[in-house]
Every structure is written in structure tokens, then in C-alpha cells.
Design a protein around this motif. Structure first.
Motif, PDB file in Angstrom:
ATOM      1  N   GLY A 181       0.837  -1.184   0.000  1.00 55.56           N
ATOM      2  CA  GLY A 181       0.000   0.000   0.000  1.00 55.56           C
ATOM      3  C   GLY A 181       0.877   1.241   0.000  1.00 55.56           C
ATOM      4  O   GLY A 181       1.910   1.294  -0.693  1.00 55.56           O
ATOM      5  N   LEU A 182       0.517   2.223   0.800  1.00 57.66           N
ATOM      6  CA  LEU A 182       1.227   3.500   0.842  1.00 57.66           C
ATOM      7  C   LEU A 182       2.685   3.289   1.248  1.00 57.66           C
ATOM      8  O   LEU A 182       2.975   2.837   2.348  1.00 57.66           O
ATOM      9  N   ALA A 183       3.589   3.592   0.346  1.00 50.34           N
ATOM     10  CA  ALA A 183       5.023   3.387   0.585  1.00 50.34           C
ATOM     11  C   ALA A 183       5.780   4.574   0.022  1.00 50.34           C
ATOM     12  O   ALA A 183       5.532   4.996  -1.112  1.00 50.34           O
ATOM     13  N   GLU A 184       6.709   5.092   0.800  1.00 52.20           N
ATOM     14  CA  GLU A 184       7.451   6.282   0.382  1.00 52.20           C
ATOM     15  C   GLU A 184       8.756   5.890  -0.284  1.00 52.20           C
ATOM     16  O   GLU A 184       9.634   5.279   0.327  1.00 52.20           O
ATOM     17  N   SER A 185       8.866   6.201  -1.547  1.00 52.46           N
ATOM     18  CA  SER A 185      10.101   5.987  -2.319  1.00 52.46           C
ATOM     19  C   SER A 185      10.093   7.060  -3.402  1.00 52.46           C
ATOM     20  O   SER A 185       9.595   8.160  -3.168  1.00 52.46           O
ATOM     21  N   GLU A 186      10.596   6.757  -4.578  1.00 49.47           N
ATOM     22  CA  GLU A 186      10.502   7.707  -5.689  1.00 49.47           C
ATOM     23  C   GLU A 186       9.210   7.528  -6.478  1.00 49.47           C
ATOM     24  O   GLU A 186       9.003   8.173  -7.504  1.00 49.47           O
ATOM     25  N   VAL A 202       1.775  13.655  -0.620  1.00 49.40           N
ATOM     26  CA  VAL A 202       1.109  12.350  -0.524  1.00 49.40           C
ATOM     27  C   VAL A 202       1.347  11.722   0.844  1.00 49.40           C
ATOM     28  O   VAL A 202       0.466  11.052   1.403  1.00 49.40           O
ATOM     29  N   TYR A 203       2.529  11.944   1.414  1.00 59.40           N
ATOM     30  CA  TYR A 203       2.918  11.263   2.647  1.00 59.40           C
ATOM     31  C   TYR A 203       2.823  12.159   3.880  1.00 59.40           C
ATOM     32  O   TYR A 203       3.140  11.728   4.990  1.00 59.40           O
ATOM     33  N   LYS A 204       2.373  13.399   3.688  1.00 61.16           N
ATOM     34  CA  LYS A 204       2.318  14.337   4.800  1.00 61.16           C
ATOM     35  C   LYS A 204       1.411  13.813   5.904  1.00 61.16           C
ATOM     36  O   LYS A 204       0.272  13.403   5.667  1.00 61.16           O
ATOM     37  N   GLY A 205       1.928  13.807   7.134  1.00 61.38           N
ATOM     38  CA  GLY A 205       1.134  13.380   8.281  1.00 61.38           C
ATOM     39  C   GLY A 205       0.947  11.885   8.401  1.00 61.38           C
ATOM     40  O   GLY A 205       0.113  11.419   9.178  1.00 61.38           O
ATOM     41  N   THR A 206       1.714  11.102   7.635  1.00 61.27           N
ATOM     42  CA  THR A 206       1.582   9.643   7.676  1.00 61.27           C
ATOM     43  C   THR A 206       2.916   9.000   8.057  1.00 61.27           C
ATOM     44  O   THR A 206       3.967   9.648   8.029  1.00 61.27           O
ATOM     45  N   GLU A 207       2.860   7.740   8.401  1.00 63.91           N
ATOM     46  CA  GLU A 207       4.068   6.930   8.547  1.00 63.91           C
ATOM     47  C   GLU A 207       3.963   5.780   7.548  1.00 63.91           C
ATOM     48  O   GLU A 207       3.453   4.709   7.866  1.00 63.91           O
ATOM     49  N   PRO A 208       4.397   6.021   6.309  1.00 68.40           N
ATOM     50  CA  PRO A 208       4.206   5.027   5.249  1.00 68.40           C
ATOM     51  C   PRO A 208       5.185   3.869   5.371  1.00 68.40           C
ATOM     52  O   PRO A 208       6.134   3.897   6.160  1.00 68.40           O
ATOM     53  N   LEU A 209       4.939   2.839   4.573  1.00 65.65           N
ATOM     54  CA  LEU A 209       5.911   1.766   4.421  1.00 65.65           C
ATOM     55  C   LEU A 209       7.188   2.337   3.819  1.00 65.65           C
ATOM     56  O   LEU A 209       7.160   3.353   3.130  1.00 65.65           O
TER      57      LEU A 209
END
Length: 252
Positions: A181-186, A202-209
Motif C-alpha cells: 500500500g502507501l510506501a514512500e520511495s521515488e 502524498v505522505y504528509k502526516g503519515t508513517e508510510p511503508l
């Protein structure tokens, strides 16, 4: 015995993290990507293990076939293929999307994955061992606005993985579909054509994969006993879940 893994799209994100994770276990690495400078830097970083780095566009079947055919002797018996090369482009509605974005996603996420699988699988079947790991997405199961063709390509990956299992039932070759699901990369930087601010939002306020999280899962599915096949892994960060069905209501 030193095992060999082939990872496509190894220059960043999940692919790079997988390369680092398997290198830590002493695996022999075949790394492919389109960015030569990054490939060479990764090869140098992981020089403690054997690394064969190949500039490769997975959309080019002839190039894929040549890469597999021309592998050095020590790298020819591939134990694990990680079909990681893939991308999302754009987040517009289907009626406004750039057809070129659709073409690139289909050519990379579907055709490229098929090309690598078709070229490497025969050797696995002949040796009666091996593991195909496809990088899917929760987008292949759960639609969202603007996900149109990207989600459809990942639905293909899901069903292709299932059908591979049926074709390989008479062998000991394993198939796994990883669905992050939500994962922070490029990923989002690519999706928004280099717009870093939009990607960061997209990732603001989250702790993504993270890529390291996914690499750990990829490593885990290869490490279970040989008679065990992890068919599908769906993984989200705890801040994410499946949303309610959308209902459009006309103004009264």
C-alpha cells in the motif's frame, strides 16, 4: 551454496532495498535498471558479493532475451526473479489522462514483467526450483480516483501470478505477488513527473511503508521451507485502510 537473485528496477526504491537486503545474506546479484550511473554506484556499494549489473529497459523484449542469454556462467542459474520494475504516471481521470502515460505503464508493468518471466522461467522449470516474485500493489484490488490504468496493470499482475501457479503446479517453482500500500520511495515523484512538492504531500502526516520494509518481506517469502509457497502478501501501513464505497449524490 551461494544463491542468485535477479532484481529489475534496482536503481531505487524497493529494488535497491532488495539488493541491499540480499547482499547482506551473501547472495549473488543480477541488477538491472535504466540509470547506468546509479547501477554502477550500487554495484560498487555491494562489492562484497558478486554483482552483475546490466543497463536494461524491460519494455524491450529483444534486450531482455539477450540479457538472459548472455549472463556470465556463475549467474546463469537464477534462483529468484524479483519483477520489481514498474511505475505509475499521472493521477488524472481516465477522460483526461495522457495516453503516453498509459502506454508506458502497460509496456513496463505488464509487458516487461512478462518478458522477464518468460525468459527466465524455462531454466527454473528445467532445474525444478526457483521463485518468481512479482511486485503488485493494493491498487490491483482497490480502485481509487485517477488509478485507472495503473490499477489495471496491477490487477493483471495479481491474476498473472495466480495463473503462473497453476501452470507450475507440477514443479517446485514458487510464485509470490507482493501487494504494498502507501510506501514512500521515488514512486510519487515519478507519478507526478518530478514534482517533488506534490509527491511529498502524498505522505504528509503519515508513517508510510519504506523500501526496507518491502525488502524484508521479499526476503521472508524466499526463506520459508521449500514446500511452502506464500502466494500473496498484501501489506499496508497502520495509517491506511480500505475506504468506504464512494456514492455521488445529486444536489437537491
Amino acid at each position: 551454496m551461494q544463491r542468485t537473485i535477479c532484481i529489475t528496477g534496482a536503481t531505487s526504491g524497493f529494488g535497491k532495498a532488495c539488493a541491499e537486503r540480499f547482499a547482506a545474506e551473501g547472495w549473488r546479484l543480477i541488477l538491472t535498471g535504466r540509470r547506468v550511473e546509479r547501477l554502477q554506484a550500487l554495484k560498487e556499494q555491494l562489492r562484497a558479493v558478486p554483482v552483475h549489473a546490466v543497463e536494461l529497459d524491460v519494455r524491450d523484449f529483444e534486450a531482455v532475451a539477450a540479457m538472459v542469454r548472455d549472463l556470465p556462467g556463475d549467474f546463469q542459474d537464477i534462483d529468484v526473479l524479483v519483477n520489481n520494475a514498474g511505475l505509475a504516471l499521472g493521477l488524472e481521470g481516465a477522460h483526461r489522462s495522457d495516453i503516453r502515460d498509459w502506454q508506458i505503464m502497460i509496456d513496463t508493468n505488464i509487458k516487461g514483467l512478462c518478458y522477464l518471466t518468460r525468459c527466465i522461467l524455462p531454466s527454473m522449470v528445467d532445474r525444478n526450483r526457483g521463485h518468481i516474485i512479482n511486485m503488485g500493489s493494493i491498487a490491483g484490488s482497490y480502485p481509487y480516483p485517477g488509478g485507472n490504468v495503473y490499477g489495471a496493470t496491477k490487477a493483471f499482475v495479481k491474476q498473472f501470478s495466480r495463473n503462473l501457479l497453476t501452470d507450475l503446479n507440477h514443479t517446485r517453482v514458487r510464485v509470490t505477488n507482493i501487494e504494498p500500500g502507501l510506501a514512500e520511495s521515488e514512486f510519487s515523484v515519478v507519478r507526478f513527473h518530478g514534482d517533488r512538492d506534490r509527491a511529498d504531500a502524498v505522505y504528509k502526516g503519515t508513517e508510510p511503508l519504506t523500501p526496507a520494509d518491502i525488502a524484508e518481506i521479499v526476503h521472508w517469502v524466499t526463506s520459508v521451507p521449500p514446500h511452502v509457497n506464500i502466494c500473496t502478501v498484501e501489506v499496508m501501513p497502520v495509517c491506511q485502510s480500505c475506504g468506504p464505497l464512494a456514492i455521488h449524490r445529486e444536489k437537491q
